[in-house]
Write a protein that holds these residues in place. Sequence first.
Motif, PDB file in Angstrom:
ATOM      1  N   GLU A  65      29.751  46.578  50.125  1.00 39.40           N
ATOM      2  CA  GLU A  65      28.729  46.853  49.105  1.00 39.40           C
ATOM      3  C   GLU A  65      29.321  47.023  47.713  1.00 39.40           C
ATOM      4  O   GLU A  65      28.642  46.781  46.713  1.00 39.40           O
ATOM      5  N   CYS A  66      30.582  47.493  47.635  1.00 39.46           N
ATOM      6  CA  CYS A  66      31.271  47.630  46.357  1.00 39.46           C
ATOM      7  C   CYS A  66      32.728  47.220  46.530  1.00 39.46           C
ATOM      8  O   CYS A  66      33.344  47.510  47.562  1.00 39.46           O
ATOM      9  N   LEU A  67      33.268  46.563  45.514  1.00 44.93           N
ATOM     10  CA  LEU A  67      34.652  46.121  45.514  1.00 44.93           C
ATOM     11  C   LEU A  67      35.384  46.834  44.389  1.00 44.93           C
ATOM     12  O   LEU A  67      34.901  46.875  43.250  1.00 44.93           O
ATOM     13  N   VAL A  68      36.541  47.406  44.708  1.00 42.39           N
ATOM     14  CA  VAL A  68      37.360  48.085  43.702  1.00 42.39           C
ATOM     15  C   VAL A  68      38.703  47.373  43.619  1.00 42.39           C
ATOM     16  O   VAL A  68      39.412  47.250  44.625  1.00 42.39           O
ATOM     17  N   ASP A  69      39.035  46.913  42.431  1.00 44.64           N
ATOM     18  CA  ASP A  69      40.359  46.334  42.188  1.00 44.64           C
ATOM     19  C   ASP A  69      41.252  47.445  41.646  1.00 44.64           C
ATOM     20  O   ASP A  69      41.166  47.813  40.475  1.00 44.64           O
ATOM     21  N   ALA A  70      42.111  47.978  42.509  1.00 47.42           N
ATOM     22  CA  ALA A  70      43.057  49.024  42.109  1.00 47.42           C
ATOM     23  C   ALA A  70      44.481  48.538  42.348  1.00 47.42           C
ATOM     24  O   ALA A  70      45.349  49.303  42.755  1.00 47.42           O
ATOM     25  N   THR A  71      44.704  47.255  42.115  1.00 40.56           N
ATOM     26  CA  THR A  71      46.018  46.674  42.320  1.00 40.56           C
ATOM     27  C   THR A  71      46.932  47.002  41.144  1.00 40.56           C
ATOM     28  O   THR A  71      46.514  47.598  40.144  1.00 40.56           O
ATOM     29  N   HIS A  72      48.192  46.595  41.267  1.00 40.60           N
ATOM     30  CA  HIS A  72      49.177  46.828  40.214  1.00 40.60           C
ATOM     31  C   HIS A  72      48.750  46.108  38.935  1.00 40.60           C
ATOM     32  O   HIS A  72      48.149  45.030  38.994  1.00 40.60           O
ATOM     33  N   PRO A  73      49.044  46.681  37.760  1.00 41.07           N
ATOM     34  CA  PRO A  73      48.630  46.025  36.511  1.00 41.07           C
ATOM     35  C   PRO A  73      49.152  44.611  36.322  1.00 41.07           C
ATOM     36  O   PRO A  73      48.627  43.876  35.477  1.00 41.07           O
ATOM     37  N   TYR A  74      50.163  44.205  37.090  1.00 38.98           N
ATOM     38  CA  TYR A  74      50.693  42.847  36.954  1.00 38.98           C
ATOM     39  C   TYR A  74      50.267  41.930  38.101  1.00 38.98           C
ATOM     40  O   TYR A  74      50.755  40.801  38.193  1.00 38.98           O
ATOM     41  N   ALA A  75      49.345  42.391  38.941  1.00 38.26           N
ATOM     42  CA  ALA A  75      48.827  41.554  40.036  1.00 38.26           C
ATOM     43  C   ALA A  75      47.662  40.726  39.507  1.00 38.26           C
ATOM     44  O   ALA A  75      46.508  40.878  39.940  1.00 38.26           O
ATOM     45  N   SER A  76      47.965  39.842  38.560  1.00 33.05           N
ATOM     46  CA  SER A  76      46.899  39.146  37.839  1.00 33.05           C
ATOM     47  C   SER A  76      46.134  38.159  38.712  1.00 33.05           C
ATOM     48  O   SER A  76      44.935  37.943  38.511  1.00 33.05           O
ATOM     49  N   GLN A  77      46.788  37.574  39.707  1.00 33.38           N
ATOM     50  CA  GLN A  77      46.102  36.572  40.519  1.00 33.38           C
ATOM     51  C   GLN A  77      45.002  37.200  41.365  1.00 33.38           C
ATOM     52  O   GLN A  77      43.860  36.713  41.377  1.00 33.38           O
ATOM     53  N   ILE A  78      45.304  38.287  42.070  1.00 33.04           N
ATOM     54  CA  ILE A  78      44.275  38.919  42.902  1.00 33.04           C
ATOM     55  C   ILE A  78      43.194  39.549  42.027  1.00 33.04           C
ATOM     56  O   ILE A  78      42.018  39.551  42.397  1.00 33.04           O
ATOM     57  N   SER A  79      43.563  40.023  40.826  1.00 34.38           N
ATOM     58  CA  SER A  79      42.555  40.577  39.928  1.00 34.38           C
ATOM     59  C   SER A  79      41.592  39.491  39.470  1.00 34.38           C
ATOM     60  O   SER A  79      40.377  39.709  39.389  1.00 34.38           O
ATOM     61  N   GLY A  80      42.130  38.312  39.182  1.00 32.16           N
ATOM     62  CA  GLY A  80      41.263  37.198  38.824  1.00 32.16           C
ATOM     63  C   GLY A  80      40.387  36.759  39.985  1.00 32.16           C
ATOM     64  O   GLY A  80      39.200  36.446  39.807  1.00 32.16           O
ATOM     65  N   ASN A  81      40.960  36.759  41.180  1.00 35.44           N
ATOM     66  CA  ASN A  81      40.182  36.414  42.375  1.00 35.44           C
ATOM     67  C   ASN A  81      39.048  37.416  42.606  1.00 35.44           C
ATOM     68  O   ASN A  81      37.959  37.039  43.051  1.00 35.44           O
TER      69      ASN A  81
END
Length: 243
Positions: A65-81
């Motif tokens: 129901e909700c997605l939280v992107d709490a990855t490393h600040p340099y994990a740009s690929q998964i953040s974009g995904n």
Amino acid sequence: MKILILGGTSEARQLADRLTSLGHDVITSLAGRTQDPILPAGRLRMGHFGGVQGLCAFLRAANIECLVDATHPYASQISGNAVAAAAATGIRLVRLLRPAWAPLPGQHWTVVRSAKEAADALPRHANVLLTTGHSGLATFLERQDCQFFVRLIEPPNVAMPKNAQLVLDRPPYNLAGELTLMQRHGITHLVSKNSGGGQTAAKLEAAQQLGVVVLMVARPIYDPAEEVETVEAAISALSAAGA
């Protein structure tokens, strides 16, 4: 509420612990790079999704129901995904991104855009404390005219050359330890990513005290998303979404 946290940071772990204690169904996804990670509360998923389509498929199949992107600040690929998957599925996305470091009075950094730019900026015969992780490691080690002390949590997949020494350690780091490390090895240059947070910030104060030159690799540019800087702000944002 069923929440998927894209994790790997201390903030992700804290958020999972808090949301689980509040009674939510939390799944934390870890990429699996660290062999012995500190595990959060709730359920765990290990490994990659397989791009945007794979993430979309998981979100739908797991009824997230909700997605939280709490990855490393340099994990740009998964953040974009995450941004693309949220748009494709209509699931709300909250990005939990800790603030970047800013130089304190007396601190002077040379900001670079990439590992290649940082490696090129090193002078010959520099003694370098390299704290940028596995990504881009080979780029630095091509500089055979420098001596590297490579600090990692996990050993790399490649053997260290003669001009590099592996320093295996896990944060948090304190000022006394960072001063000792830099003095022992005669460090002249520190290469760091601007990860932010308090767990690894002591190296910057140690560098200032010892006159060590700091090369700071700037953060990537992120796709637009609803963004918060703290665990408390993330909880508030999720509460507004019904969590």
